[in-house]
Scaffold this motif. Structure first.
Motif, PDB file in Angstrom:
ATOM      1  N   GLY A 146       0.656  -4.258  -3.985  1.00  0.00           N
ATOM      2  CA  GLY A 146       1.066  -2.938  -4.459  1.00  0.00           C
ATOM      3  C   GLY A 146       0.832  -2.755  -5.948  1.00  0.00           C
ATOM      4  N   GLN A 147       1.094  -3.792  -6.724  1.00  0.00           N
ATOM      5  CA  GLN A 147       0.916  -3.687  -8.170  1.00  0.00           C
ATOM      6  C   GLN A 147      -0.552  -3.491  -8.536  1.00  0.00           C
ATOM      7  OE1 GLN A 147       2.287  -7.124 -10.455  1.00  0.00           O
ATOM      8  NE2 GLN A 147       3.178  -5.758 -11.965  1.00  0.00           N
ATOM      9  N   VAL A 148      -1.434  -4.268  -7.905  1.00  0.00           N
ATOM     10  CA  VAL A 148      -2.866  -4.153  -8.204  1.00  0.00           C
ATOM     11  C   VAL A 148      -3.422  -2.822  -7.706  1.00  0.00           C
ATOM     12  CG1 VAL A 148      -5.139  -5.152  -7.743  1.00  0.00           C
ATOM     13  CG2 VAL A 148      -3.189  -6.647  -8.183  1.00  0.00           C
ATOM     14  N   LEU A 149      -3.027  -2.408  -6.500  1.00  0.00           N
ATOM     15  CA  LEU A 149      -3.527  -1.150  -5.961  1.00  0.00           C
ATOM     16  C   LEU A 149      -3.045   0.038  -6.783  1.00  0.00           C
ATOM     17  CD1 LEU A 149      -5.086   0.364  -3.804  1.00  0.00           C
ATOM     18  CD2 LEU A 149      -3.049   0.301  -2.349  1.00  0.00           C
ATOM     19  N   ALA A 150      -1.784   0.022  -7.204  1.00  0.00           N
ATOM     20  CA  ALA A 150      -1.258   1.119  -8.019  1.00  0.00           C
ATOM     21  C   ALA A 150      -2.004   1.216  -9.346  1.00  0.00           C
ATOM     22  CB  ALA A 150       0.229   0.922  -8.255  1.00  0.00           C
ATOM     23  N   LYS A 151      -2.257   0.068  -9.967  1.00  0.00           N
ATOM     24  CA  LYS A 151      -3.005   0.066 -11.227  1.00  0.00           C
ATOM     25  C   LYS A 151      -4.420   0.607 -11.017  1.00  0.00           C
ATOM     26  CE  LYS A 151      -4.087  -1.027 -15.487  1.00  0.00           C
ATOM     27  NZ  LYS A 151      -3.559  -0.263 -16.645  1.00  0.00           N
ATOM     28  N   SER A 152      -5.070   0.211  -9.931  1.00  0.00           N
ATOM     29  CA  SER A 152      -6.426   0.677  -9.664  1.00  0.00           C
ATOM     30  C   SER A 152      -6.451   2.177  -9.367  1.00  0.00           C
ATOM     31  CB  SER A 152      -7.016  -0.095  -8.474  1.00  0.00           C
ATOM     32  OG  SER A 152      -7.074  -1.473  -8.747  1.00  0.00           O
ATOM     33  N   LEU A 153      -5.459   2.654  -8.612  1.00  0.00           N
ATOM     34  CA  LEU A 153      -5.404   4.083  -8.300  1.00  0.00           C
ATOM     35  C   LEU A 153      -5.167   4.908  -9.554  1.00  0.00           C
ATOM     36  CD1 LEU A 153      -3.307   4.047  -4.990  1.00  0.00           C
ATOM     37  CD2 LEU A 153      -5.703   4.720  -5.239  1.00  0.00           C
ATOM     38  N   ARG A 154      -4.306   4.440 -10.428  1.00  0.00           N
ATOM     39  CA  ARG A 154      -4.060   5.160 -11.679  1.00  0.00           C
ATOM     40  C   ARG A 154      -5.304   5.183 -12.556  1.00  0.00           C
ATOM     41  NH1 ARG A 154       1.979   3.885 -14.123  1.00  0.00           N
ATOM     42  NH2 ARG A 154       3.033   5.578 -13.011  1.00  0.00           N
TER      43      ARG A 154
ATOM     44  N   HIS B   1     -11.304   9.939  -2.108  1.00  0.00           N
ATOM     45  CA  HIS B   1     -12.130   9.604  -3.276  1.00  0.00           C
ATOM     46  C   HIS B   1     -11.682   8.321  -3.973  1.00  0.00           C
ATOM     47  CE1 HIS B   1     -14.187  13.538  -3.157  1.00  0.00           C
ATOM     48  NE2 HIS B   1     -12.994  14.050  -2.861  1.00  0.00           N
ATOM     49  N   LEU B   2     -10.396   8.196  -4.221  1.00  0.00           N
ATOM     50  CA  LEU B   2      -9.915   7.087  -5.043  1.00  0.00           C
ATOM     51  C   LEU B   2      -9.863   5.762  -4.284  1.00  0.00           C
ATOM     52  CD1 LEU B   2      -6.934   8.775  -6.964  1.00  0.00           C
ATOM     53  CD2 LEU B   2      -9.377   8.822  -7.480  1.00  0.00           C
ATOM     54  N   LEU B   3      -9.495   5.828  -3.007  1.00  0.00           N
ATOM     55  CA  LEU B   3      -9.214   4.596  -2.273  1.00  0.00           C
ATOM     56  C   LEU B   3     -10.418   3.669  -2.215  1.00  0.00           C
ATOM     57  CD1 LEU B   3      -7.313   2.888  -0.599  1.00  0.00           C
ATOM     58  CD2 LEU B   3      -7.987   4.196   1.418  1.00  0.00           C
TER      59      LEU B   3
ATOM     60  N   GLY C  23       0.811  -1.210   0.000  1.00  0.00           N
ATOM     61  CA  GLY C  23       0.000   0.000   0.000  1.00  0.00           C
ATOM     62  C   GLY C  23       0.844   1.259   0.000  1.00  0.00           C
ATOM     63  N   GLY C  24       1.943   1.257   0.768  1.00  0.00           N
ATOM     64  CA  GLY C  24       2.816   2.431   0.806  1.00  0.00           C
ATOM     65  C   GLY C  24       3.434   2.741  -0.539  1.00  0.00           C
ATOM     66  N   ILE C  25       3.919   1.706  -1.226  1.00  0.00           N
ATOM     67  CA  ILE C  25       4.529   1.914  -2.544  1.00  0.00           C
ATOM     68  C   ILE C  25       3.483   2.392  -3.550  1.00  0.00           C
ATOM     69  CG2 ILE C  25       5.490   0.676  -4.520  1.00  0.00           C
ATOM     70  CD1 ILE C  25       7.215  -0.888  -2.648  1.00  0.00           C
ATOM     71  N   ALA C  26       2.281   1.793  -3.513  1.00  0.00           N
ATOM     72  CA  ALA C  26       1.233   2.179  -4.463  1.00  0.00           C
ATOM     73  C   ALA C  26       0.828   3.639  -4.264  1.00  0.00           C
ATOM     74  CB  ALA C  26       0.028   1.261  -4.308  1.00  0.00           C
ATOM     75  N   PHE C  27       0.639   4.054  -3.020  1.00  0.00           N
ATOM     76  CA  PHE C  27       0.240   5.442  -2.762  1.00  0.00           C
ATOM     77  C   PHE C  27       1.369   6.404  -3.082  1.00  0.00           C
ATOM     78  CE2 PHE C  27      -3.312   3.736  -0.266  1.00  0.00           C
ATOM     79  CZ  PHE C  27      -4.301   4.612  -0.664  1.00  0.00           C
TER      80      PHE C  27
ATOM     81  N   ALA D 199     -10.208  -0.012  -3.858  1.00  0.00           N
ATOM     82  CA  ALA D 199     -10.039  -1.069  -2.855  1.00  0.00           C
ATOM     83  C   ALA D 199     -10.658  -2.393  -3.278  1.00  0.00           C
ATOM     84  CB  ALA D 199     -10.641  -0.623  -1.528  1.00  0.00           C
ATOM     85  N   VAL D 200     -11.677  -2.371  -4.153  1.00  0.00           N
ATOM     86  CA  VAL D 200     -12.382  -3.614  -4.495  1.00  0.00           C
ATOM     87  C   VAL D 200     -11.467  -4.606  -5.202  1.00  0.00           C
ATOM     88  CG1 VAL D 200     -14.269  -4.611  -5.820  1.00  0.00           C
ATOM     89  CG2 VAL D 200     -14.642  -2.520  -4.497  1.00  0.00           C
ATOM     90  N   PRO D 201     -10.802  -4.257  -6.318  1.00  0.00           N
ATOM     91  CA  PRO D 201      -9.888  -5.235  -6.929  1.00  0.00           C
ATOM     92  C   PRO D 201      -8.703  -5.577  -6.035  1.00  0.00           C
ATOM     93  CG  PRO D 201      -9.718  -3.100  -8.025  1.00  0.00           C
ATOM     94  CD  PRO D 201     -10.886  -3.032  -7.130  1.00  0.00           C
TER      95      PRO D 201
END
Length: 316
Positions: free
Chosen positions: A194-202, A227-229, A119-123, A233-235
């Motif tokens: 981190g990879q999935v969260l970063a992709k979802s956030l982008r 807003h984004l989180l 999560g830290g890396i993705a954010f 968060a679902v995927p």
């Protein structure tokens, strides 16, 4: 919601039954058996008569026809009884349950580290305004996924135990002995999260509602967390449920590398001895952990996205 929960529970029961059945078939298709291995013992000059071998197999119910063995073991497993270990004679269920706490300590700590790391890396990678820094941070998860856990564990032991002498290399004594095994498990798990969260956030960052919020003067951190989180968060929760269940399987390698007591050592010994009752108890327990985690994830979905509840109601 009741139908939604009932459907998920029935799916969980089916997964447990499938895990038991497939493991039963595969274990009995393997060449050799634990009784022959135990009586043979590898001792020089030890001879076993066919009558002794047949009597030992009858003692463990291995002389019954395969469908009858399956039916007996399934009924016993429904009551939590997987039989006695062929190698040691101990109750297989007790062996597995008693080995579970050290494994849960490592996997639980590893999951916390994985969420913080991923999560830290993705954010940080999606929040920074410096493209080069974002690209550098977001390159770390694919690297973490590609690293073999046993190799990571050996490197951590070499550096932190043998060179710096900060942490114990082996054993299961105290919190310090948890750190290196937990990090070993957390790196690939956190990298996936981190990879999935970063992709979802982008993806969410490119949506019109995010652009509107930024245009109104909201800070990037407020947009990310406010807003984004929720939408991202679902995927991420989906993949987190999968990798959390896989931590039990990863503990087999990790506990072997660090010579820790736990489910990994019991599994390794049981597989080597072809100890079918113990192996089946481990497999069903791992499947149970997996389905419970994913059932909890399924129950959290409607809280994050009410549209899922509405779709389930419409499908019903």
């Amino acid at each position: 919601m009741t139908r939604y929960l009932l459907r998920r529970i029935l799916q969980a029961v089916f997964v447990l039954w499938a895990a038991f059945t497939v493991s039963f078939v595969i274990l009995y298709l393997l060449p050799g058996d634990a009784v022959s291995a135990k009586l043979g013992g590898g001792e020089a000059g030890l001879s076993v008569t066919p009558e002794q071998l047949a009597a030992a197999k009858a003692e463990y119910g291995l002389d019954d026809p395969l469908p009858l063995q399956y039916g007996k073991r399934l009924l016993a497993a429904l009551q939590g009884d997987f039989g006695r270990s062929i190698a040691t004679g101990d109750d297989a269920t007790n062996m597995v349950v008693s080995a579970l706490p050290p494994t849960l300590a490592v996997t639980g700590f590893a999951l916390v580290l994985a969420i913080l790391f991923g999560g830290g890396i993705a954010f940080a990678g999606t929040l920074t305004r410096h493209r080069w820094l974002g690209n550098l941070l977001l390159a770390l998860p694919p690297l973490g996924i590609s690293l073999p856990p046993f190799w990571v564990g050996l490197l951590l032991v070499q550096f932190f135990s043998f060179q710096l002498r900060l942490l114990p290399a082996l054993g299961s004594n105290g919190f310090e002995s948890l750190i290196l095994p937990a990090i070993t498990l957390a790196i690939p798990t956190g990298a996936i999260i981190g990879q999935v969260l970063a992709k979802s956030l982008r993806t969410q960052l490119a949506e019109p509602y995010a652009e509107i919020a930024l245009a109104k003067g909201a800070s990037r951190s407020r947009v990310h967390f406010g807003h984004l989180l929720r939408n991202a968060a679902v995927p991420t929760l989906t993949i987190a449920g999968v990798v959390a269940g896989n931590l039990i399987a990863g503990s087999v390698i990790t506990e072997t590398v660090f010579s820790r007591d736990g489910l990994g050592r019991v599994t390794s010994s049981a597989v080597t001895a072809q100890d079918i009752p113990v192996v089946q108890a481990v497999i069903v327990l791992a499947a149970l952990v997996f389905v419970v985690i994913n059932l909890l994830v399924d129950l959290v979905y409607p809280l994050l996205d009410p549209r899922i509840r509405h779709r389930e109601t419409a499908d019903a």
